[in-house]
Design a protein around this motif. Structure first.
Motif, PDB file in Angstrom:
ATOM      1  N   MET A  78       0.834  -1.195   0.000  1.00 47.76           N
ATOM      2  CA  MET A  78       0.000   0.000   0.000  1.00 47.76           C
ATOM      3  C   MET A  78       0.872   1.248   0.000  1.00 47.76           C
ATOM      4  O   MET A  78       1.997   1.240   0.470  1.00 47.76           O
ATOM      5  N   SER A  79       0.346   2.333  -0.478  1.00 50.80           N
ATOM      6  CA  SER A  79       1.082   3.590  -0.461  1.00 50.80           C
ATOM      7  C   SER A  79       0.963   4.226   0.916  1.00 50.80           C
ATOM      8  O   SER A  79      -0.009   4.021   1.643  1.00 50.80           O
ATOM      9  N   THR A  80       1.958   5.003   1.303  1.00 50.87           N
ATOM     10  CA  THR A  80       1.948   5.732   2.561  1.00 50.87           C
ATOM     11  C   THR A  80       2.361   7.163   2.292  1.00 50.87           C
ATOM     12  O   THR A  80       3.125   7.434   1.351  1.00 50.87           O
ATOM     13  N   GLU A  81       1.882   8.082   3.126  1.00 52.55           N
ATOM     14  CA  GLU A  81       2.238   9.480   2.938  1.00 52.55           C
ATOM     15  C   GLU A  81       3.587   9.744   3.582  1.00 52.55           C
ATOM     16  O   GLU A  81       3.785   9.485   4.770  1.00 52.55           O
ATOM     17  N   PHE A  82       4.526  10.242   2.797  1.00 51.87           N
ATOM     18  CA  PHE A  82       5.874  10.523   3.296  1.00 51.87           C
ATOM     19  C   PHE A  82       5.908  11.885   3.973  1.00 51.87           C
ATOM     20  O   PHE A  82       6.254  12.022   5.144  1.00 51.87           O
ATOM     21  N   VAL A  83       5.566  12.913   3.227  1.00 45.20           N
ATOM     22  CA  VAL A  83       5.346  14.261   3.766  1.00 45.20           C
ATOM     23  C   VAL A  83       4.027  14.729   3.173  1.00 45.20           C
ATOM     24  O   VAL A  83       3.461  14.089   2.294  1.00 45.20           O
ATOM     25  N   GLU A  84       3.536  15.835   3.657  1.00 46.47           N
ATOM     26  CA  GLU A  84       2.232  16.306   3.212  1.00 46.47           C
ATOM     27  C   GLU A  84       2.195  16.468   1.693  1.00 46.47           C
ATOM     28  O   GLU A  84       3.006  17.161   1.102  1.00 46.47           O
ATOM     29  N   GLY A  85       1.246  15.804   1.081  1.00 45.11           N
ATOM     30  CA  GLY A  85       1.062  15.920  -0.366  1.00 45.11           C
ATOM     31  C   GLY A  85       1.860  14.930  -1.183  1.00 45.11           C
ATOM     32  O   GLY A  85       1.673  14.841  -2.392  1.00 45.11           O
ATOM     33  N   TRP A  86       2.749  14.176  -0.541  1.00 45.51           N
ATOM     34  CA  TRP A  86       3.599  13.234  -1.276  1.00 45.51           C
ATOM     35  C   TRP A  86       3.395  11.821  -0.753  1.00 45.51           C
ATOM     36  O   TRP A  86       3.592  11.561   0.427  1.00 45.51           O
ATOM     37  N   GLU A  87       2.995  10.903  -1.631  1.00 43.66           N
ATOM     38  CA  GLU A  87       2.814   9.509  -1.263  1.00 43.66           C
ATOM     39  C   GLU A  87       4.042   8.696  -1.644  1.00 43.66           C
ATOM     40  O   GLU A  87       4.624   8.878  -2.715  1.00 43.66           O
ATOM     41  N   MET A  88       4.442   7.795  -0.755  1.00 43.87           N
ATOM     42  CA  MET A  88       5.575   6.911  -1.022  1.00 43.87           C
ATOM     43  C   MET A  88       5.032   5.595  -1.552  1.00 43.87           C
ATOM     44  O   MET A  88       4.278   4.900  -0.870  1.00 43.87           O
ATOM     45  N   LEU A  89       5.398   5.256  -2.781  1.00 45.14           N
ATOM     46  CA  LEU A  89       4.877   4.059  -3.435  1.00 45.14           C
ATOM     47  C   LEU A  89       5.901   2.935  -3.385  1.00 45.14           C
ATOM     48  O   LEU A  89       6.595   2.770  -2.399  1.00 45.14           O
ATOM     49  N   HIS A  90       6.031   2.183  -4.469  1.00 44.97           N
ATOM     50  CA  HIS A  90       6.841   0.978  -4.444  1.00 44.97           C
ATOM     51  C   HIS A  90       8.334   1.270  -4.472  1.00 44.97           C
ATOM     52  O   HIS A  90       8.785   2.370  -4.774  1.00 44.97           O
ATOM     53  N   THR A  91       9.106   0.232  -4.160  1.00 43.20           N
ATOM     54  CA  THR A  91      10.567   0.312  -4.174  1.00 43.20           C
ATOM     55  C   THR A  91      11.073   0.272  -5.602  1.00 43.20           C
ATOM     56  O   THR A  91      10.662  -0.564  -6.403  1.00 43.20           O
ATOM     57  N   LEU A  92      11.993   1.172  -5.913  1.00 45.35           N
ATOM     58  CA  LEU A  92      12.604   1.203  -7.241  1.00 45.35           C
ATOM     59  C   LEU A  92      13.905   0.419  -7.279  1.00 45.35           C
ATOM     60  O   LEU A  92      14.283  -0.141  -8.303  1.00 45.35           O
ATOM     61  N   GLY A  93      14.603   0.400  -6.178  1.00 46.77           N
ATOM     62  CA  GLY A  93      15.883  -0.295  -6.119  1.00 46.77           C
ATOM     63  C   GLY A  93      16.384  -0.325  -4.696  1.00 46.77           C
ATOM     64  O   GLY A  93      15.835   0.320  -3.806  1.00 46.77           O
ATOM     65  N   GLU A  94      17.449  -1.086  -4.476  1.00 50.62           N
ATOM     66  CA  GLU A  94      18.007  -1.194  -3.146  1.00 50.62           C
ATOM     67  C   GLU A  94      19.495  -1.450  -3.240  1.00 50.62           C
ATOM     68  O   GLU A  94      20.007  -1.879  -4.271  1.00 50.62           O
ATOM     69  N   GLY A  95      20.195  -1.152  -2.142  1.00 49.94           N
ATOM     70  CA  GLY A  95      21.627  -1.342  -2.109  1.00 49.94           C
ATOM     71  C   GLY A  95      22.068  -1.810  -0.746  1.00 49.94           C
ATOM     72  O   GLY A  95      21.246  -2.191   0.097  1.00 49.94           O
TER      73      GLY A  95
END
Length: 479
Positions: free
Chosen positions: A1-18
């Protein structure tokens, strides 16, 4: 599910990892603008604090059409957030077919973009030191973008060049002088890496494990052997420019100005084709995000490359991306990347059953694109999971499933180096499953080989129906 990171911005899926964090997709709920957010936990990885600061400082100096833009950064509760341009076209390696490569005209286009970006970096006295397809992204217009400046450093200050001595990069792409244990010039080392990328694009494989005299393939190349693969798959004019770029002697190696004048580089192919407009929403304005906690941007750049591999004495060695021995030290570092490669279509708001006027009604799949390492199964969620589990055991992979439907798969690549990738099963209306594979760490070309092997065994269960159905009821969102 998406979550709100800061007001007005939703954090969606992972693009990459390290090794030290991950990259998430941020979506503005109103405008629909997208940003890639690199997350580094400085509490868990205190030894990379100096390196991350330097990476940010270098990246902020850059402004070029073939380099990923950095919009800002902020530090909060021991976590560094870096906000980057989102390249919806994914990584270059996904355009390279294993053992085949790509069309010469496509390879030429991407190589021109790469050389343009590298020329700009060198004009500022900066070397990248980890050029490879996994660090080369594509935007919605199919333009190549250089990313990941974690190993970059300054080689020129106040008009004076300095020699480098740190061993860093990814073994098949690193220049031979970097591994020599002696000081080396930064510019020729980057040019060498560009040449290996060109070999991968034209031949669909890497020419050697490492450019050392212990590697038979490299020794053969030095002795003008071109009868073996991948050289026998590359036409003579391309071999000509590669001979000059992959010259083991740095002073004799082609410079950027000479590359740009070579006949292969300037050649007009008969079937140049029309550039394909790839899906995705371009960022047409600068994203307003907070800077770091001090409100200042880094302006002073150090002259030495911070390192990560030795936690007790981090001033004496750099990272080699592939795990290998330098002396008696084992070193290794994963890069951050954005493996979200489209082929021809975006799962648009119409497909998703969402509205286009407001990002607030978009599902986490709104930015999901059809990539080459993805397939639709005509089996239900549980049967898809069981069939995938059976194949992973059959092929001898090390794997774990957590959470349900998300598989982390580990193995060794063709060079016996670590390779990790993920497979995520997502139920579509309960009748079919989207099975998505993405690279986590290792060689992108070898990752595609493994994907093709798995897909071949899954073929009886793969749907041939085009991806035109609604995803409104999709569950188990891709991470």
């Amino acid at each position: 599910m998406s979550t709100e990171f800061v007001e007005g911005w939703e954090m969606l899926h992972t693009l990459g990892e390290g090794a030290f964090g991950e990259v998430k997709l941020l979506l503005n709920k109103v405008s629909g603008d997208a940003v890639a957010m690199k997350i580094v936990d400085l509490v868990k990885n205190a030894n990379v604090t100096t390196s991350i600061k330097k990476e940010i400082a270098i990246h902020k100096k850059l402004n070029h059409p073939h380099i990923i833009k950095v919009y800002g950064n902020r530090k909060e509760q021991g976590v560094e957030y870096i906000f980057l341009e989102y390249a919806s076209g994914g990584e270059l390696f996904d355009r390279i077919e294993p053992d085949i490569g790509m069309k010469p005209q496509d390879a030429q286009k991407y190589f021109r973009h790469l050389i343009s970006g590298v020329e700009y970096l060198h004009s500022l006295g900066i070397v990248h030191r980890d050029i490879k397809p996994e660090n080369l992204l594509l935007d919605e217009h199919d333009n190549l973008k250089i990313t990941d400046f974690g190993m970059a450093t300054i080689f020129r200050m106040n008009g004076k060049d300095r020699m480098l001595d740190k061993q860093c990069g990814t073994l098949p792409y690193v220049a031979p002088e970097v591994l020599s244990g002696k000081q080396y010039h930064g510019e020729p080392a980057d040019i060498w890496s560009c040449g290996v990328v060109l070999v991968a694009m034209l031949g669909g494989e890497l020419p050697w494990d490492s450019p050392t005299n212990h590697c038979e393939d490299y020794v053969s190349w030095k002795e003008c052997g071109i009868t073996k693969q991948p050289w026998c798959k590359i036409e003579n004019l391309a071999l000509s420019i590669l001979r000059r770029i992959l010259n083991h002697s740095p002073p004799r190696r082609y410079k950027v100005s000479e590359i740009k004048q070579h006949q292969w580089f300037t050649k007009q192919f008969k079937d140049q084709g029309t550039p394909v407009k790839l899906p995705g929403t371009p960022l047409k304005k600068k994203i307003k995000l907070n800077r770091d906690s001090t409100g200042r941007e880094e302006a002073i750049l150090a002259c030495s490359q911070p390192v990560h591999c030795d936690r007790t004495n981090q001033n004496h060695c750099d990272e080699l991306q592939d795990r290998t021995s330098i002396g008696k030290k084992q070193v290794g570092l994963c890069s951050f990347s954005q493996p979200t490669n489209p082929e021809h279509m975006l799962l648009t708001s119409q497909c998703l059953g969402t509205q286009t006027q407001s990002g607030s009604n978009q599902t986490p799949l709104h930015r999901l694109v059809k990539r080459m390492t993805r397939c639709i199964m005509n089996t239900d969620f549980d049967k898809t999971r069981k069939e995938l589990e059976r194949l992973l055991d059959l092929f001898g992979y090390t794997w774990r499933e957590c959470p349900q439907g998300t598989f982390t798969i580990s193995c060794k690549d063709i060079r016996k180096m670590d390779l990790t990738f993920k497979a995520n099963a997502m139920s579509l209306n309960g009748v079919s499953v989207l099975l998505d594979f993405r690279l986590s760490h290792g060689c992108g070309i070898d990752f595609k080989r493994h994907f093709l092997k798995i897909r071949g065994k899954l073929k009886p269960f793969i749907s041939e129906v085009p991806m035109t159905w609604s995803l409104a009821d999709a569950t188990n969102t891709i991470p």
